[in-house]
Design a protein around this motif. Structure first.
Motif, PDB file in Angstrom:
ATOM      1  N   THR A  62      20.502  -3.266  54.756  1.00  0.00           N
ATOM      2  CA  THR A  62      19.917  -1.966  55.112  1.00  0.00           C
ATOM      3  C   THR A  62      20.411  -1.516  56.480  1.00  0.00           C
ATOM      4  OG1 THR A  62      17.939  -2.411  53.810  1.00  0.00           O
ATOM      5  CG2 THR A  62      17.753  -0.737  55.534  1.00  0.00           C
ATOM      6  N   ILE A  78      22.852   1.870  56.963  1.00  0.00           N
ATOM      7  CA  ILE A  78      22.471   3.019  57.790  1.00  0.00           C
ATOM      8  C   ILE A  78      23.577   3.309  58.809  1.00  0.00           C
ATOM      9  CG2 ILE A  78      20.847   3.811  59.562  1.00  0.00           C
ATOM     10  CD1 ILE A  78      18.678   2.213  57.950  1.00  0.00           C
ATOM     11  N   GLY A 136      15.935   3.238  59.834  1.00  0.00           N
ATOM     12  CA  GLY A 136      16.533   4.529  59.527  1.00  0.00           C
ATOM     13  C   GLY A 136      16.493   5.495  60.690  1.00  0.00           C
TER      14      GLY A 136
END
Length: 105
Positions: A86, A90, A54
């Motif tokens: 993921t 992002i 992230g």
């Protein structure tokens, strides 16, 4: 032209150097501190970014400021499917929330 490279691996690094030598302003993300310093030394505006955790781009870097964005963030068999989901979610969120350029590759 201002170019943003997301994921500056060996192939993207070659592209970055070619674009720099042609007189373009090049920004590139890497996850490696050694490469970060090497790119900076070569005149590339580099920064550390880890799309798995992230940690995306610095706030001063909005894709709308660039004429061209090259996505060279890798996907390999050593990554789990959920990890890749993921990583690219992002990236997708970052690109969707900006007034990015007309050209993404």
């Amino acid at each position: 032209m201002r170019i943003l490279i997301l994921g500056c691996g060996w192939l993207a690094e070659s592209f970055a150097m070619d674009m720099k030598h042609q007189g373009h302003e090049v920004w590139a993300s890497t996850t490696q501190y050694e490469k970060y310093h090497r790119l900076k030394t070569d005149g590339i505006f580099s920064f550390i970014a880890n799309f798995d955790k992230g940690s995306v781009l610095p706030d001063v870097l909005m894709p709308g400021q660039f004429d061209f964005v090259l996505n060279s963030i890798p996907a390999s068999q050593k990554n789990s499917v959920s990890g890749l989901e993921t990583r690219f979610q992002i990236l997708r969120d970052f690109l969707k929330t900006s007034n990015g350029p007309n050209r993404y590759f």
